[in-house]
Design a protein around this motif. Structure first.
Motif, PDB file in Angstrom:
ATOM      1  N   ILE A   4      55.203  28.386  86.273  1.00 16.46           N
ATOM      2  CA  ILE A   4      55.444  28.041  84.975  1.00 16.46           C
ATOM      3  C   ILE A   4      56.705  28.171  84.224  1.00 16.46           C
ATOM      4  CG2 ILE A   4      54.289  27.801  82.582  1.00 16.46           C
ATOM      5  CD1 ILE A   4      51.716  28.921  83.925  1.00 16.46           C
ATOM      6  N   THR A   5      57.242  26.794  83.620  1.00 10.21           N
ATOM      7  CA  THR A   5      58.323  26.787  82.870  1.00 10.21           C
ATOM      8  C   THR A   5      58.249  26.336  81.612  1.00 10.21           C
ATOM      9  OG1 THR A   5      60.782  26.636  83.014  1.00 10.21           O
ATOM     10  CG2 THR A   5      59.573  25.005  84.157  1.00 10.21           C
ATOM     11  N   ASN A   6      59.128  26.733  80.534  1.00 10.79           N
ATOM     12  CA  ASN A   6      59.087  26.233  79.311  1.00 10.79           C
ATOM     13  C   ASN A   6      60.185  26.436  78.590  1.00 10.79           C
ATOM     14  OD1 ASN A   6      57.010  24.737  77.291  1.00 10.79           O
ATOM     15  ND2 ASN A   6      57.367  26.612  76.109  1.00 10.79           N
ATOM     16  N   ARG A   7      60.393  25.606  77.522  1.00 13.26           N
ATOM     17  CA  ARG A   7      61.811  25.785  77.011  1.00 13.26           C
ATOM     18  C   ARG A   7      61.721  27.128  75.713  1.00 13.26           C
ATOM     19  NH1 ARG A   7      65.236  21.831  75.723  1.00 13.26           N
ATOM     20  NH2 ARG A   7      63.638  20.000  75.965  1.00 13.26           N
ATOM     21  N   LEU A  56      60.457  30.507  76.237  1.00 12.17           N
ATOM     22  CA  LEU A  56      60.111  31.379  77.245  1.00 12.17           C
ATOM     23  C   LEU A  56      58.851  32.283  76.749  1.00 12.17           C
ATOM     24  CD1 LEU A  56      60.610  32.657  80.107  1.00 12.17           C
ATOM     25  CD2 LEU A  56      62.131  34.387  78.795  1.00 12.17           C
ATOM     26  N   THR A  57      58.604  32.699  75.617  1.00  8.83           N
ATOM     27  CA  THR A  57      57.615  33.545  75.208  1.00  8.83           C
ATOM     28  C   THR A  57      56.213  32.698  75.544  1.00  8.83           C
ATOM     29  OG1 THR A  57      57.769  32.953  72.964  1.00  8.83           O
ATOM     30  CG2 THR A  57      58.847  35.034  73.594  1.00  8.83           C
ATOM     31  N   ARG A  58      56.190  31.521  75.113  1.00  7.04           N
ATOM     32  CA  ARG A  58      55.155  30.492  75.342  1.00  7.04           C
ATOM     33  C   ARG A  58      54.665  30.698  76.767  1.00  7.04           C
ATOM     34  NH1 ARG A  58      52.621  27.650  71.381  1.00  7.04           N
ATOM     35  NH2 ARG A  58      52.313  25.802  72.592  1.00  7.04           N
ATOM     36  N   ALA A  59      55.652  30.578  77.615  1.00  8.92           N
ATOM     37  CA  ALA A  59      55.261  30.440  79.284  1.00  8.92           C
ATOM     38  C   ALA A  59      54.886  31.747  79.728  1.00  8.92           C
ATOM     39  CB  ALA A  59      56.650  30.047  79.871  1.00  8.92           C
ATOM     40  N   GLU A  60      55.433  32.937  78.950  1.00  8.23           N
ATOM     41  CA  GLU A  60      54.900  34.258  79.500  1.00  8.23           C
ATOM     42  C   GLU A  60      53.589  34.482  78.903  1.00  8.23           C
ATOM     43  OE1 GLU A  60      59.059  36.672  79.262  1.00  8.23           O
ATOM     44  OE2 GLU A  60      57.922  36.451  77.475  1.00  8.23           O
ATOM     45  N   TRP A  66      50.266  33.592  89.116  1.00  2.00           N
ATOM     46  CA  TRP A  66      51.064  33.028  88.377  1.00  2.00           C
ATOM     47  C   TRP A  66      52.089  33.630  87.983  1.00  2.00           C
ATOM     48  CZ3 TRP A  66      48.216  28.615  86.531  1.00  2.00           C
ATOM     49  CH2 TRP A  66      46.950  28.600  86.680  1.00  2.00           C
ATOM     50  N   SER A  67      53.311  32.900  87.748  1.00  2.00           N
ATOM     51  CA  SER A  67      54.563  33.474  87.530  1.00  2.00           C
ATOM     52  C   SER A  67      55.565  32.528  86.613  1.00  2.00           C
ATOM     53  CB  SER A  67      55.245  33.641  88.786  1.00  2.00           C
ATOM     54  OG  SER A  67      56.458  34.182  88.612  1.00  2.00           O
ATOM     55  N   VAL A  68      56.299  33.054  85.579  1.00  2.00           N
ATOM     56  CA  VAL A  68      57.094  32.403  84.987  1.00  2.00           C
ATOM     57  C   VAL A  68      58.679  32.067  85.753  1.00  2.00           C
ATOM     58  CG1 VAL A  68      58.728  32.653  82.670  1.00  2.00           C
ATOM     59  CG2 VAL A  68      56.359  33.640  82.682  1.00  2.00           C
ATOM     60  N   VAL A  69      59.036  30.935  85.416  1.00  2.00           N
ATOM     61  CA  VAL A  69      60.292  30.536  85.905  1.00  2.00           C
ATOM     62  C   VAL A  69      61.263  30.420  84.730  1.00  2.00           C
ATOM     63  CG1 VAL A  69      61.472  28.812  86.909  1.00  2.00           C
ATOM     64  CG2 VAL A  69      59.344  29.409  87.949  1.00  2.00           C
TER      65      VAL A  69
END
Length: 284
Positions: free
Chosen positions: A152-155, A157-161, A176-179
């Protein structure tokens, strides 16, 4: 279409909403269902959505879809909610009750059905752009489809996390992992992903998609255009992926909403066939 004193009013609440194809396909579907009903767009800025919820219910509106940017607010403003909406943390459907709105989420069902039209395999990896209400529904859909790993990636970062944390708790069978929102990291994740999903609003205003999405497999944009040529679709096709915009998902989720409102099931194939003819499109 003949409107009478008993015609029911349904609609879609969003900001912006002039681009929406929901009134077009829902009008087709309601006619097929034999409903004496109209479906109209309701433009509403975020700061007035609570006021709109009260006013539209008081005015007798029979049911609503919620689109960007109201899906998370739609859950908070509802009097009650189904288990899917509570689990996802967002709603795209309001079902009228005597005293308020009951929130439901049919987005994830629409995405599952749309993806299965392309790909019946399971056990693949996916890359998901976004962390808002649409992305949360997409995460549930990917888990239900048996995704092995979802990046999951998002502009922001905290929302993706936060989405990764919530998804790991709700759907632990998937990893699940953040990119980071950076070209190199995104492209490395894309190379491992069979499916790449855009659940952001990027492309809604025609701006270029900011990343390449290399790798073999499929791509689906939850944004749609009448001609199907969103910036994300074009970026995915340049990378060699089979790609589609969000028209199939839009119709599939909307027909589930229609059934929740009226009890009538309408064939997605029939509605899509008419939509494609109307828009001059072919294929999926």
């Amino acid at each position: 279409m003949r409107i009478s004193g008993t015609t029911k009013v349904f609609g879609v609440l969003g900001w912006p909403v002039a681009h929406s194809l929901s009134p077009v396909f829902q009008s087709i579907a309601m006619e097929k269902a034999g409903e004496d009903a109209v479906y109209v767009p309701f433009p509403c800025p975020p700061e007035r959505v609570a006021e709109a919820a009260r006013g539209l219910h008081a005015a007798g509106v029979a049911g609503l879809n919620l689109t960007v940017p109201h899906k998370e607010a739609a859950l908070a403003l509802a009097e009650s909610a189904d288990s899917d909406a509570r689990e996802i943390g967002a709603a795209n459907t309001w079902i009228r009750t005597d005293t308020g709105w009951h929130a439901a989420n049919t987005d994830w069902i629409g995405l599952v059905r749309a993806i299965r039209r392309w790909d019946r395999a399971g056990g693949w990896d996916a890359l998901l752009f976004g962390a808002g209400g649409a992305a949360r529904a997409a995460a549930k859909a990917l888990a239900e489809l048996g995704a092995r790993t979802v990046w999951i990636t998002n502009r922001t970062l905290t929302r993706a996390e936060q989405l990764v944390e919530d998804a790991a708790r709700l759907w632990p069978q998937t990893h699940w992992s953040v990119v980071p929102w950076e070209a190199g990291a995104v492209e490395r994740a894309a190379e491992t992903a069979r499916w790449v999903i855009n659940a952001t609003a990027l492309g809604l205003s025609g701006e270029a998609f900011p990343f390449a999405v290399p790798g073999e497999g499929f791509a689906m944009d939850l944004v749609y255009r009448p001609d199907g040529r969103t910036p994300f679709v074009e970026a995915a096709e340049r990378a060699g992926r089979r790609a589609t915009d969000g028209l199939w998902m839009l119709v599939e989720q909307g027909l589930v909403s229609l059934q929740r409102w009226t009890g009538h099931a309408v064939s997605a194939d029939e509605v899509i066939a008419e939509m494609q003819a109307l828009l001059g499109r072919s294929g999926i």
